[in-house]
Each structure stands twice: as C-alpha cells, then as structure tokens.
Design an enzyme around this catalytic site. Sequence first.
Site, PDB file in Angstrom:
ATOM      1  N   GLY A 137      64.073 -78.677 -36.679  1.00 42.78           N
ATOM      2  CA  GLY A 137      64.668 -79.910 -37.155  1.00 42.78           C
ATOM      3  C   GLY A 137      65.023 -80.836 -36.009  1.00 42.78           C
ATOM      4  O   GLY A 137      65.138 -80.419 -34.862  1.00 42.78           O
TER       5      GLY A 137
ATOM      6  N   GLY B 177      67.842 -84.001 -35.205  1.00 42.03           N
ATOM      7  CA  GLY B 177      69.001 -84.756 -35.658  1.00 42.03           C
ATOM      8  C   GLY B 177      69.227 -85.985 -34.810  1.00 42.03           C
ATOM      9  O   GLY B 177      68.484 -86.248 -33.856  1.00 42.03           O
ATOM     10  N   GLY B 178      70.269 -86.729 -35.159  1.00 43.88           N
ATOM     11  CA  GLY B 178      70.569 -87.941 -34.417  1.00 43.88           C
ATOM     12  C   GLY B 178      71.025 -87.667 -32.996  1.00 43.88           C
ATOM     13  O   GLY B 178      70.908 -88.532 -32.124  1.00 43.88           O
ATOM     14  N   PHE B 179      71.518 -86.453 -32.736  1.00 41.89           N
ATOM     15  CA  PHE B 179      72.067 -86.143 -31.419  1.00 41.89           C
ATOM     16  C   PHE B 179      71.330 -85.013 -30.714  1.00 41.89           C
ATOM     17  O   PHE B 179      71.757 -84.556 -29.654  1.00 41.89           O
ATOM     18  CB  PHE B 179      73.553 -85.798 -31.535  1.00 41.89           C
ATOM     19  CG  PHE B 179      74.374 -86.897 -32.139  1.00 41.89           C
ATOM     20  CD1 PHE B 179      74.423 -88.149 -31.555  1.00 41.89           C
ATOM     21  CD2 PHE B 179      75.081 -86.688 -33.310  1.00 41.89           C
ATOM     22  CE1 PHE B 179      75.172 -89.175 -32.104  1.00 41.89           C
ATOM     23  CE2 PHE B 179      75.834 -87.707 -33.875  1.00 41.89           C
ATOM     24  CZ  PHE B 179      75.878 -88.962 -33.272  1.00 41.89           C
ATOM     25  N   GLY B 180      70.227 -84.536 -31.277  1.00 41.24           N
ATOM     26  CA  GLY B 180      69.487 -83.466 -30.618  1.00 41.24           C
ATOM     27  C   GLY B 180      68.628 -82.678 -31.590  1.00 41.24           C
ATOM     28  O   GLY B 180      68.538 -83.007 -32.773  1.00 41.24           O
TER      29      GLY B 180
ATOM     30  N   VAL C 220      67.127 -78.973 -33.429  1.00 40.98           N
ATOM     31  CA  VAL C 220      67.585 -77.708 -34.001  1.00 40.98           C
ATOM     32  C   VAL C 220      66.473 -76.678 -33.815  1.00 40.98           C
ATOM     33  O   VAL C 220      65.312 -76.953 -34.129  1.00 40.98           O
ATOM     34  CB  VAL C 220      67.937 -77.849 -35.490  1.00 40.98           C
ATOM     35  CG1 VAL C 220      68.475 -76.531 -36.040  1.00 40.98           C
ATOM     36  CG2 VAL C 220      68.946 -78.967 -35.707  1.00 40.98           C
TER      37      VAL C 220
ATOM     38  N   LYS D  84      71.657 -75.668 -33.048  1.00 42.64           N
ATOM     39  CA  LYS D  84      71.631 -77.129 -32.912  1.00 42.64           C
ATOM     40  C   LYS D  84      72.118 -77.501 -31.519  1.00 42.64           C
ATOM     41  O   LYS D  84      73.295 -77.329 -31.193  1.00 42.64           O
ATOM     42  CB  LYS D  84      72.516 -77.775 -33.981  1.00 42.64           C
ATOM     43  CG  LYS D  84      72.538 -79.296 -33.925  1.00 42.64           C
ATOM     44  CD  LYS D  84      73.094 -79.910 -35.204  1.00 42.64           C
ATOM     45  CE  LYS D  84      74.558 -79.656 -35.393  1.00 42.64           C
ATOM     46  NZ  LYS D  84      75.117 -80.385 -36.550  1.00 42.64           N
TER      47      LYS D  84
ATOM     48  N   ASP E 282      80.136 -87.470 -45.029  1.00 41.15           N
ATOM     49  CA  ASP E 282      78.709 -87.738 -44.822  1.00 41.15           C
ATOM     50  C   ASP E 282      77.863 -86.884 -45.783  1.00 41.15           C
ATOM     51  O   ASP E 282      76.911 -86.225 -45.365  1.00 41.15           O
ATOM     52  CB  ASP E 282      78.323 -87.457 -43.373  1.00 41.15           C
ATOM     53  CG  ASP E 282      77.008 -88.146 -42.985  1.00 41.15           C
ATOM     54  OD1 ASP E 282      76.603 -89.100 -43.677  1.00 41.15           O
ATOM     55  OD2 ASP E 282      76.388 -87.719 -41.989  1.00 41.15           O
TER      56      ASP E 282
END
Length: 358
Positions: A60, A62-65, A67, A80, A176
Amino acid sequence: MKKLGEEQSQRSGSSCTRRKVEAGYALLKVDQKGSLTSSKQEFTYSEILRITNNFERVIGEGGFGAVYHGYVGDSQVAVKMLSPSAVQGHQQYLAEVNLLIGVHHKNLTKLIGHCNDGTNTGLIYEYMANGNLKAHISDHSPFILKWEVRLQIALDAAQGLEYLHYGCKPPIIHRDVKLTNILLKENLRAKISDFGLSKIFSTDSSTISHISTVVAGTPGYLDPEYTKSNRLNEKSDVYSFGVVLLEIITGRSAIDKSQNNIHVSEWVTSSLENGDINSIVDPRLHGIFEINSAWKAVELAINCVSSKLSQRPTMSQVVSELKECLDKGPAWTKGSRHIELTETRPLYSITESSPSAR
C-alpha cells in the site's frame, strides 16, 4: 528469511509464544483462534528490516509513506513506514501510537508494535488480507460484494466507531472515516484503521458537547457543520459513516467527478424522488437484495448525513438499525468460503473462518 527464536512459557494454565528479537524482547501471544496479540513493543529499524525482508513487498501507499508486508514469527503483519520528510505524518504517528496503546476492540485494527529509531519511524499492525473496502466497492473490482456482506461490513465498521464513542473513557472521535480506512480480513470482516487524525474528548466530557479544532479529514466525507464551525463532536463521525454507507449501498464514490462532482448524498436524495430502490442500489447486484432491507439502509444513511446534528443518529443507534437491516435480508451460509456466480462477475460470500494464508 531467518525465523525469530522462540520459546514456550506457561502462565495460569495458558500458553503464550515468546519470540526473541535480537535488539529487544517483544512478548507476542497467539490467542485461541490463532490471532496474533502483542504487548505493543517498540522495534528497532534493524528488526523492521528483518520483519519485512528488506522491504521486499509493498502492499500500500499512503500520504506519508509506504506500507509493507512482513512476518513477526509465523504471523503476517503490515508495516507502515513514515517518510522522513513528512513532518505532519510524524505528529500523526505519535497520535496513533498513543491512542492505540489504550484501545482494544475486534473491529479496530490491532497495533502490534512501533519503531522510532532515529529518522526511521513506523507502525506494525496485524495484516488485513483483503485490503481496504474501496478496492472492493470500486467498479474496477473483479468481484462484487453480496448485499448481506456489504451490510455486515457496515455493521463491523459501525461497531468499531461505537466503541470509540462510548466504550472509551474519555471518548474518541476518529475524524477520518472513509472507505480506504476500513480494512478487510481474509473472511471479509471489517476493522476501522488509521487513527492519526483522531481526537480525544476531555476527561470531563460530560460537560462539553464538542471540541474546537482546525478542520482535518477527507473531502467528500467531511461533516459540513464541522467545516463551517470548526466544532468537532461524535456526530461528525456519524456523517462520515453515512457517506461510507451510501457508497456501500450504491457502489458510487463520495464525489463523482464524471458528473460535475456531485456528492453521493445529493445523488441519492435526487433518486429517492422516483421511489425506485433499484435505481439506487449498486446495479452490479442485478436486483439481488431484499427490498425492505435496502430501503431501511438508505433511510439510515440519509439520516446520518443530515445537515442538522440533532437529526443524525448516534453510532449506537446506527448499530441497532444495521442489525435490523441484516435481519430483513435473507440468511446466507456460514462455513467454508465459496463464490457464487452471477451473469457477469462473482459475488463474494462471507465466512466465519478460513485457512490462514502464507
């Protein structure tokens, strides 16, 4: 990959597996159902490298890194990792660790451990084999979730939010809630994830009705009342869940960019004027759903996204209503996993258990 050393210990007549990690000792347990539990240990970066086999498999982004898939002992995990440049992400990482240390519920993703080693920061979760709900609701999915499975997923997510609102002291607002933050196990049972934006009410929450905070969340799922007033309360989560429920029912995105960015709630409200539930429920189901169940689910979702906070149900009421929706639907077989074919694509069925994958 080299397995971590292990030894057995007995406590009060029950066994647990102690897995030795070179730079520290993480006490990991396997419960009666074979699920991994943990005392939420801190891992070093070198341990993370071994767990992920040098970040071999990305599962995966994400917005910050990214997975990554990995193993702690024989149990699969999701790791993550935070990008070093993501300053805001580091704040959310700290918030998530602090929150997850104190929450335990079957419908919340389980934190196994974390890493805060120099510039290397990461969270280690239980592995959710079927990814996030958006991938299964999307029109690009090769499979179609059966109506009853959709309702069960919605109920699972609702129960997770109900626990945050009423089972935690002080209460927690997720802030969220969206399709990509609902993860699915091998048997398609759901858990809420990603608590980086979550807010905790004052310990004296009986005296306050909201938190004043900078607006944060995802467009399409944000409570309009919250965006106008900066006042956050549990009904903001209810609104976001209502959007998710509408997406589950219709198969449409929260915001449809192909139709002048119309919001799914506006589309459903407009469609309700025709009085035809078949025009609202995901057409890929080809009418294979219980009419009364569908009407009740749509009514519940519309109440959740009401512009007036007072008209939105609590998550406890949502849980109760979704259980009734399931009761109105036809029973389905529980047991070995199977797939039933439709005219076009197969529909998933739900199971109580399935073999572990490795």
